[in-house]
Design a protein around this motif. Structure first.
Motif, PDB file in Angstrom:
ATOM      1  N   PRO A  43       0.833  -1.220   0.000  1.00  0.00           N
ATOM      2  CA  PRO A  43       0.000   0.000   0.000  1.00  0.00           C
ATOM      3  C   PRO A  43       0.856   1.253   0.000  1.00  0.00           C
ATOM      4  CG  PRO A  43      -0.804  -1.600   1.586  1.00  0.00           C
ATOM      5  CD  PRO A  43       0.514  -2.114   1.091  1.00  0.00           C
ATOM      6  N   ALA A  44       0.472   2.223  -0.825  1.00  0.00           N
ATOM      7  CA  ALA A  44       1.272   3.445  -0.978  1.00  0.00           C
ATOM      8  C   ALA A  44       1.343   4.239   0.312  1.00  0.00           C
ATOM      9  CB  ALA A  44       0.677   4.302  -2.105  1.00  0.00           C
ATOM     10  N   GLU A  45       0.290   4.143   1.153  1.00  0.00           N
ATOM     11  CA  GLU A  45       0.309   4.931   2.369  1.00  0.00           C
ATOM     12  C   GLU A  45       1.254   4.350   3.418  1.00  0.00           C
ATOM     13  OE1 GLU A  45      -2.166   3.292   1.151  1.00  0.00           O
ATOM     14  OE2 GLU A  45      -3.242   2.093   2.643  1.00  0.00           O
ATOM     15  N   LEU A  46       1.725   3.108   3.217  1.00  0.00           N
ATOM     16  CA  LEU A  46       2.617   2.491   4.210  1.00  0.00           C
ATOM     17  C   LEU A  46       4.068   2.490   3.749  1.00  0.00           C
ATOM     18  CD1 LEU A  46       0.488  -0.582   5.390  1.00  0.00           C
ATOM     19  CD2 LEU A  46       0.742   1.649   6.477  1.00  0.00           C
ATOM     20  N   PHE A  47       4.284   2.315   2.467  1.00  0.00           N
ATOM     21  CA  PHE A  47       5.656   2.223   1.979  1.00  0.00           C
ATOM     22  C   PHE A  47       5.832   3.137   0.775  1.00  0.00           C
ATOM     23  CE2 PHE A  47       6.386  -1.321   4.676  1.00  0.00           C
ATOM     24  CZ  PHE A  47       5.218  -2.084   4.658  1.00  0.00           C
ATOM     25  N   SER A  48       7.000   3.714   0.685  1.00  0.00           N
ATOM     26  CA  SER A  48       7.274   4.587  -0.449  1.00  0.00           C
ATOM     27  C   SER A  48       7.677   3.779  -1.669  1.00  0.00           C
ATOM     28  CB  SER A  48       8.386   5.583  -0.088  1.00  0.00           C
ATOM     29  OG  SER A  48       9.548   4.881   0.318  1.00  0.00           O
ATOM     30  N   VAL A  49       8.402   2.667  -1.459  1.00  0.00           N
ATOM     31  CA  VAL A  49       8.813   1.805  -2.572  1.00  0.00           C
ATOM     32  C   VAL A  49       8.693   0.355  -2.105  1.00  0.00           C
ATOM     33  CG1 VAL A  49      10.403   3.464  -3.602  1.00  0.00           C
ATOM     34  CG2 VAL A  49      11.225   1.935  -1.803  1.00  0.00           C
ATOM     35  N   PRO A  50       8.488  -0.580  -3.039  1.00  0.00           N
ATOM     36  CA  PRO A  50       8.419  -1.997  -2.655  1.00  0.00           C
ATOM     37  C   PRO A  50       9.733  -2.461  -2.039  1.00  0.00           C
ATOM     38  CG  PRO A  50       7.549  -1.651  -4.860  1.00  0.00           C
ATOM     39  CD  PRO A  50       8.217  -0.364  -4.452  1.00  0.00           C
ATOM     40  N   ARG A  51       9.642  -3.341  -1.037  1.00  0.00           N
ATOM     41  CA  ARG A  51      10.842  -3.844  -0.365  1.00  0.00           C
ATOM     42  C   ARG A  51      10.697  -5.346  -0.137  1.00  0.00           C
ATOM     43  NH1 ARG A  51      11.203  -2.711   4.388  1.00  0.00           N
ATOM     44  NH2 ARG A  51       9.186  -1.782   4.865  1.00  0.00           N
ATOM     45  N   GLU A  52      10.516  -6.140  -1.219  1.00  0.00           N
ATOM     46  CA  GLU A  52      10.313  -7.577  -1.073  1.00  0.00           C
ATOM     47  C   GLU A  52      11.488  -8.254  -0.374  1.00  0.00           C
ATOM     48  OE1 GLU A  52       7.905  -9.838  -1.648  1.00  0.00           O
ATOM     49  OE2 GLU A  52       6.570  -8.160  -1.996  1.00  0.00           O
ATOM     50  N   GLY A  53      12.675  -7.704  -0.504  1.00  0.00           N
ATOM     51  CA  GLY A  53      13.832  -8.328   0.146  1.00  0.00           C
ATOM     52  C   GLY A  53      13.766  -8.265   1.656  1.00  0.00           C
ATOM     53  N   ASN A  54      12.893  -7.440   2.218  1.00  0.00           N
ATOM     54  CA  ASN A  54      12.779  -7.317   3.669  1.00  0.00           C
ATOM     55  C   ASN A  54      11.649  -8.176   4.242  1.00  0.00           C
ATOM     56  OD1 ASN A  54      14.864  -5.467   3.758  1.00  0.00           O
ATOM     57  ND2 ASN A  54      13.488  -3.729   3.450  1.00  0.00           N
ATOM     58  N   TYR A  55      11.058  -9.040   3.428  1.00  0.00           N
ATOM     59  CA  TYR A  55       9.978  -9.894   3.899  1.00  0.00           C
ATOM     60  C   TYR A  55      10.471 -11.326   4.100  1.00  0.00           C
ATOM     61  CZ  TYR A  55       6.914  -6.129   2.285  1.00  0.00           C
ATOM     62  OH  TYR A  55       6.309  -4.919   2.091  1.00  0.00           O
ATOM     63  N   LYS A  56       9.902 -12.012   5.090  1.00  0.00           N
ATOM     64  CA  LYS A  56      10.127 -13.450   5.229  1.00  0.00           C
ATOM     65  C   LYS A  56       8.763 -14.117   5.357  1.00  0.00           C
ATOM     66  CE  LYS A  56      10.856 -13.354  10.273  1.00  0.00           C
ATOM     67  NZ  LYS A  56      11.791 -13.703  11.368  1.00  0.00           N
ATOM     68  N   TYR A  57       8.689 -15.375   4.886  1.00  0.00           N
ATOM     69  CA  TYR A  57       7.421 -16.075   4.804  1.00  0.00           C
ATOM     70  C   TYR A  57       7.468 -17.374   5.609  1.00  0.00           C
ATOM     71  CZ  TYR A  57       6.316 -12.871   1.019  1.00  0.00           C
ATOM     72  OH  TYR A  57       6.076 -11.742   0.282  1.00  0.00           O
ATOM     73  N   SER A  58       6.318 -17.749   6.160  1.00  0.00           N
ATOM     74  CA  SER A  58       6.192 -19.025   6.876  1.00  0.00           C
ATOM     75  C   SER A  58       4.732 -19.437   6.862  1.00  0.00           C
ATOM     76  CB  SER A  58       6.712 -18.901   8.313  1.00  0.00           C
ATOM     77  OG  SER A  58       5.956 -17.941   9.034  1.00  0.00           O
ATOM     78  N   ILE A  59       4.484 -20.642   7.317  1.00  0.00           N
ATOM     79  CA  ILE A  59       3.121 -21.174   7.423  1.00  0.00           C
ATOM     80  C   ILE A  59       2.833 -21.496   8.885  1.00  0.00           C
ATOM     81  CG2 ILE A  59       1.567 -23.071   6.805  1.00  0.00           C
ATOM     82  CD1 ILE A  59       2.057 -21.379   4.448  1.00  0.00           C
ATOM     83  N   ASP A  60       1.770 -20.920   9.424  1.00  0.00           N
ATOM     84  CA  ASP A  60       1.310 -21.255  10.768  1.00  0.00           C
ATOM     85  C   ASP A  60       0.394 -22.478  10.693  1.00  0.00           C
ATOM     86  OD1 ASP A  60       2.690 -19.230  11.955  1.00  0.00           O
ATOM     87  OD2 ASP A  60       0.971 -17.912  12.273  1.00  0.00           O
TER      88      ASP A  60
ATOM     89  N   ARG B   4       3.380 -13.343   6.181  1.00  0.00           N
ATOM     90  CA  ARG B   4       4.470 -12.542   5.645  1.00  0.00           C
ATOM     91  C   ARG B   4       4.872 -11.538   6.709  1.00  0.00           C
ATOM     92  NH1 ARG B   4       3.910  -8.155   0.855  1.00  0.00           N
ATOM     93  NH2 ARG B   4       3.238  -6.911   2.646  1.00  0.00           N
ATOM     94  N   THR B   5       6.120 -11.619   7.144  1.00  0.00           N
ATOM     95  CA  THR B   5       6.630 -10.747   8.204  1.00  0.00           C
ATOM     96  C   THR B   5       7.625  -9.755   7.621  1.00  0.00           C
ATOM     97  OG1 THR B   5       6.373 -12.502   9.844  1.00  0.00           O
ATOM     98  CG2 THR B   5       7.817 -10.676  10.435  1.00  0.00           C
ATOM     99  N   ASP B   6       7.426  -8.500   7.960  1.00  0.00           N
ATOM    100  CA  ASP B   6       8.344  -7.441   7.546  1.00  0.00           C
ATOM    101  C   ASP B   6       9.496  -7.421   8.547  1.00  0.00           C
ATOM    102  OD1 ASP B   6       9.687  -4.961   7.148  1.00  0.00           O
ATOM    103  OD2 ASP B   6       7.884  -4.147   6.210  1.00  0.00           O
ATOM    104  N   THR B   7      10.680  -7.763   8.085  1.00  0.00           N
ATOM    105  CA  THR B   7      11.835  -7.816   8.985  1.00  0.00           C
ATOM    106  C   THR B   7      12.271  -6.426   9.440  1.00  0.00           C
ATOM    107  OG1 THR B   7      13.331  -7.842   7.074  1.00  0.00           O
ATOM    108  CG2 THR B   7      12.664  -9.966   7.980  1.00  0.00           C
ATOM    109  N   PHE B   8      11.797  -5.386   8.751  1.00  0.00           N
ATOM    110  CA  PHE B   8      12.162  -4.018   9.136  1.00  0.00           C
ATOM    111  C   PHE B   8      11.289  -3.514  10.284  1.00  0.00           C
ATOM    112  CE2 PHE B   8      11.842   0.625   8.570  1.00  0.00           C
ATOM    113  CZ  PHE B   8      13.193   0.957   8.683  1.00  0.00           C
ATOM    114  N   THR B   9       9.978  -3.798  10.176  1.00  0.00           N
ATOM    115  CA  THR B   9       9.044  -3.321  11.205  1.00  0.00           C
ATOM    116  C   THR B   9       8.604  -4.430  12.158  1.00  0.00           C
ATOM    117  OG1 THR B   9       7.108  -3.747   9.810  1.00  0.00           O
ATOM    118  CG2 THR B   9       8.170  -1.590   9.606  1.00  0.00           C
TER     119      THR B   9
END
Length: 268
Positions: free
Chosen positions: A69-86, A134-139
């Motif tokens: 969403p544009a209101e949350l991020f200025s540019v896409p940052r897929e490299g800062n995401y990690k994924y898992s299954i609960d 999907r977890t944002d490793t930055f936030t």
């Protein structure tokens, strides 16, 4: 008047960043796709559950890049995401059905694999649900997909082996051999030569009445029941003696004239 109607309709619409109208009745696509194709297999009391979610040799990989969403991020940052299954579970125990009736799920754990191994040693029936995270490793904030639900999975309980009486040893042809099982199962048996192996039996008979044997044999039995795992095979070895070869008890006494008299058991 026509201009006023069009103007009012435009006020009730929502537009995206490019000016296209967004229909509020259609939900926006999730940033995290939902897992699909739930399946499972049972092996020796353990349950392996499986699903599909961007599979790559069974390991989750990153989904296609989606703009945040544009209101949350200025540019896409897929490299800062990690994924898992609960992986979550609702359990029905043999003595307590509350958790299943209340649809109470608890978290088993998270995995980066497209499968999860669960030990069903205690519970007779279970339900699972899984969702991608999907977890944002930055936030350190997380976004979840919708749940994928499993059907109710009934545990296949392994039957106990039948009891045999007598459990091997010396018998005569008139002796009864009785097979029992406390789990109301169907009992299968086979009489084979002493040098044979129970594991090689192909033609099993259904036990319906006490058995008797006329020659030394090996008895193989197991229990089976629809919805349960068959029991282990139980073996019993019998040596058959004919009545003529059995030991006799000799009674020695004297008659009225004082002469010795010998009688065997069963004589009048």
């Amino acid at each position: 008047m026509r201009f006023l109607v069009v103007f009012l309709l435009m006020l009730s619409c929502v537009f995206d960043s490019k000016g296209a109208i967004i229909d509020p009745a259609i939900p926006a696509p999730s940033l995290v796709p939902t897992p699909s194709n739930f399946r499972y297999e049972e092996n020796n009391g353990s349950l392996r559950i499986m699903w599909n979610w961007y599979p790559n040799d069974g390991v989750i990989t990153l989904p296609p890049k989606l703009p945040p969403p544009a209101e949350l991020f200025s540019v896409p940052r897929e490299g800062n995401y990690k994924y898992s299954i609960d992986v979550e579970i609702a359990e029905l125990s043999n003595n307590n059905i509350y958790s299943m009736l209340s649809n109470d799920y608890r978290l088993l754990g998270s995995t980066i694999s497209n499968s999860y191994l669960y030990n069903m040693a205690v519970f007779s029936a279970v339900k699972f649900r899984v969702r991608a995270k999907r977890t944002d490793t930055f936030t350190d904030s997380s976004v979840y997909s919708a749940y994928l639900y499993s059907p109710l999975i009934n545990r296949q309980v392994k039957l106990s082996a039948p009891s045999i009486s007598p459990d091997g040893g010396n018998v005569i042809p008139t002796d009864n051999i009785i097979i029992t099982n406390a789990q109301q199962a169907v009992m299968k048996y086979a009489l084979i030569p002493l040098e044979s192996d129970c594991s090689s039996v192909n033609n099993w008979l259904t036990y319906v009445a006490p058995l008797s044997i006329n020659s030394s044999r090996q008895l193989c039995v197991f229990a089976t029941k629809i919805g349960s795992l068959s029991s282990d095979i139980k073996e019993a070895v019998y040596t058959v003696s004919s009545p003529a070869n059995t030991k006799q008890i000799i009674f020695i006494h004297t008659d009225l004239l004082g002469s010795p008299v010998a009688e065997s058991q069963g004589e009048q």
